[in-house]
Structures are given as C-alpha cells and as structure tokens.
Motif scaffolding. Sequence first.
Motif, mmCIF file in Angstrom:
data_model
loop_
_atom_site.group_PDB
_atom_site.id
_atom_site.type_symbol
_atom_site.label_atom_id
_atom_site.label_comp_id
_atom_site.label_asym_id
_atom_site.label_seq_id
_atom_site.Cartn_x
_atom_site.Cartn_y
_atom_site.Cartn_z
ATOM 1 N N GLU A 23 0.831 -1.203 0.000
ATOM 2 C CA GLU A 23 0.000 0.000 0.000
ATOM 3 C C GLU A 23 0.864 1.251 0.000
ATOM 4 O O GLU A 23 0.691 2.154 -0.809
ATOM 5 C CB GLU A 23 -0.878 0.035 1.253
ATOM 6 N N LYS A 24 1.819 1.285 0.941
ATOM 7 C CA LYS A 24 2.601 2.500 1.172
ATOM 8 C C LYS A 24 3.614 2.768 0.073
ATOM 9 O O LYS A 24 3.982 3.916 -0.154
ATOM 10 C CB LYS A 24 3.316 2.395 2.531
ATOM 11 N N ALA A 25 4.055 1.727 -0.591
ATOM 12 C CA ALA A 25 5.115 1.906 -1.575
ATOM 13 C C ALA A 25 4.662 1.623 -2.991
ATOM 14 O O ALA A 25 4.732 2.491 -3.855
ATOM 15 C CB ALA A 25 6.298 1.000 -1.219
ATOM 16 N N LEU A 26 4.177 0.426 -3.236
ATOM 17 C CA LEU A 26 3.909 0.046 -4.616
ATOM 18 C C LEU A 26 2.797 0.863 -5.241
ATOM 19 O O LEU A 26 2.883 1.266 -6.399
ATOM 20 C CB LEU A 26 3.571 -1.446 -4.701
ATOM 21 N N SER A 27 1.733 1.135 -4.486
ATOM 22 C CA SER A 27 0.652 1.926 -5.057
ATOM 23 C C SER A 27 1.112 3.335 -5.367
ATOM 24 O O SER A 27 0.715 3.939 -6.366
ATOM 25 C CB SER A 27 -0.551 1.953 -4.118
ATOM 26 N N GLU A 28 2.004 3.878 -4.514
ATOM 27 C CA GLU A 28 2.536 5.212 -4.760
ATOM 28 C C GLU A 28 3.414 5.237 -5.998
ATOM 29 O O GLU A 28 3.506 6.240 -6.699
ATOM 30 C CB GLU A 28 3.342 5.687 -3.547
#
Length: 364
Positions: A23-28
Amino acid sequence: MADCLAAKLRELGFAVEEDRAWEKALSEEGIVPEGQKEAGRSDRAGNLYGFLQGTIPGQPVLFSAHMDTVEPSKGKKAFLEPDGTIHSDGTTVLGADDVAGLVEILEGIRAVLESGNPHRDIEVLFPIAEELYTVGTSSMTEEEFGKIRAKEAYVPDMSGMPGTAANRAPSLISFRATVTGRASHAGFEPEKGIHAIQAAAEAVTKIKMGHIDEETTCNIGVIQGGSGTNIVPEECTAEGEIRSYVHEKALACLDRVTEIFRQTAESFGASADVRYTVHLHAYETGMESVPVRRFRRVCRSLGLTGDITSTFGGSDNNTFAEHGIEGLVLSCGMYQAHSVKEYTRTADLAAGAKLIAGLILDSE
C-alpha cells in the motif's frame, strides 16, 4: 511467495509479522494496477519480519533477502543438472536473485535449530520490491524499523561464490530533465518555434558521462521528444542516473547536471525543469566492525576466502545503514542474474547455508 515464506518461518518457531508495504510503496509508485489498491487483498504482499528468541544472551543478528525478482519471471521451471547446476528453461529468469539468499537463510537457521546448539536472538526481514530501488524497505516507517533489535545485518544478495562480502555501496540518484520550448510548423514557420530536442541535445553533449572520478559515474540513458516530423518539438525529456560512493559527490554531480540543462535551455529561449529521486544512500561498513570481523572469522573456520570488496549496486543493506544497522552484502551463488541465463549451484547453496549458520553460532 510471502505466504510460503511466512509458513516456513512459523515452522521454524518464528513470530512473523507482515506490514502493508504494498500500500505505502507500490501503489505510490504506480505499480499496483488501478482498481487493485483496496486494503486487505490477499494477493498483495508486504515486507515479512520474523523474530526467534535465542537460547543464550547476546546481541540479535539480522538476515535479509528480498522476495521479488526481475522479469520475465512468470511460469518458471527449474532444472537440476547432474553437476548440481540449477537453471531455468531459458524463457524466464531462474530467480536465484534472491531466492538463493532466501534458501541459505532458511537452511542455515534450520541447521542451527537441528543441531541444538545455543544461539542468540535471530531476526529476518524478507522485503518486497528490492529490484525497484529498495522500495520495500524504503517504505518502512521509523516505528517499523524500531521493531528490529539487531544492529548487525547480513544480506545474501550478490553474485559469486559464498565467501565474499561487500562492505561498501553507492548512493544512486535518478533524474529526469524536461526541456520546454515552443511548437511551430516545421515547414511554414520553423523560426517561430523553440526546438526543445536541439536544446536538450546540446545540454547532453556538455555533460560528462561515464566515470566522473574513481568514485562517481553519470549516465543519461533515455531521451524522448517531439510529436511529429513536421512540428518543431515543444518538449524533450532526458533521463539518467548518478552513482557515487560519496553521497556529497553524487549531489554535486546532480547540481552540475541541473545547471547545465537550465543554462543551455535558457540560451535557446527554452526552460528546463529537473526532478530527481535519491533511491540509495552510500554507506561503508568499517573493516574493524563486528560484521566484518565476524564474517572473516566464520569464513576461516569454513575454509572460505573471507574477502571484503565493494559493490557499485544497491541492496536493502543501503536502507539498513541509514537506520544505524551495520551490515554486509554476501555473495550467495547467483550467476548471470537479471537474465534468462541465470543459474546457481547446489554446492554454493550448501556453502551459503553453512555460512549463515556459522554467523548465528559465532559467539565472539
């Protein structure tokens, strides 16, 4: 992969936690497809952290290997040759980068537990998205890093036979320069345009490429611009990277690149905007540090070389160093990584596992 590894760690007695790094990294980063970003999906993995209580006092030790591989990776088939070589069918990577590291960590820990020998606390961190400039560990918060008790780390994630380790790795900065001119018809009124590709190209010719000095490199690898052969191009982008064993040198090189693009663009009547991302921060683990001394001592006991070298590539160890964890990147028997010719050898996997076990059991 995360579910498989979590199960294996629990079988070994580890308490296991999985964060929400996807959530915190890949989606960003725009990697997770739209419509698949909702929380709680079972097909989204986070970084795996495991803790195993030791049987004797002593400082905890951390082992880490990443779960992701480069493409092409789907549909892997592994083949074991009579000489112990393991390779794919040639249509995908094998995934030894970094499954070899995962295997050696798990087998090394298993060997220690089966031996019944006393050991200190063991921690593992199996991150996602290391191949994307350590996105997985870089997404971890200070609170999440605070759960890690070890100040000593070993990261089996380097090519070559076990027995070599890297104690130094570079900063890595990527940049994207966007030169904006003015569009016009290339046939009827080219003089009314400002040629963004020409301005960007001249800037590129002024930038020193390759080795800037013995510790620093600079490269522009992608340049794009224009929308048609009959249009004076309004925009051109150039993308590149800078690496250096000295972080300040990397920043200084970035400043030079930025200034060259801006000054050159202005001389054409255009403008330039340079954006950058610091993906990795340089570190060097001292030769008298605990990890180096322990690694060399264990290698001697196993008949391995114990060589200390440098790497010009990054790993999750860069992130650990930023958070005060001293570590080494270990060779783990991966060869021709990032290609469909990638392979490993059973003898290397066995040697790597013995090295992990030795690092756990070494009590000096």
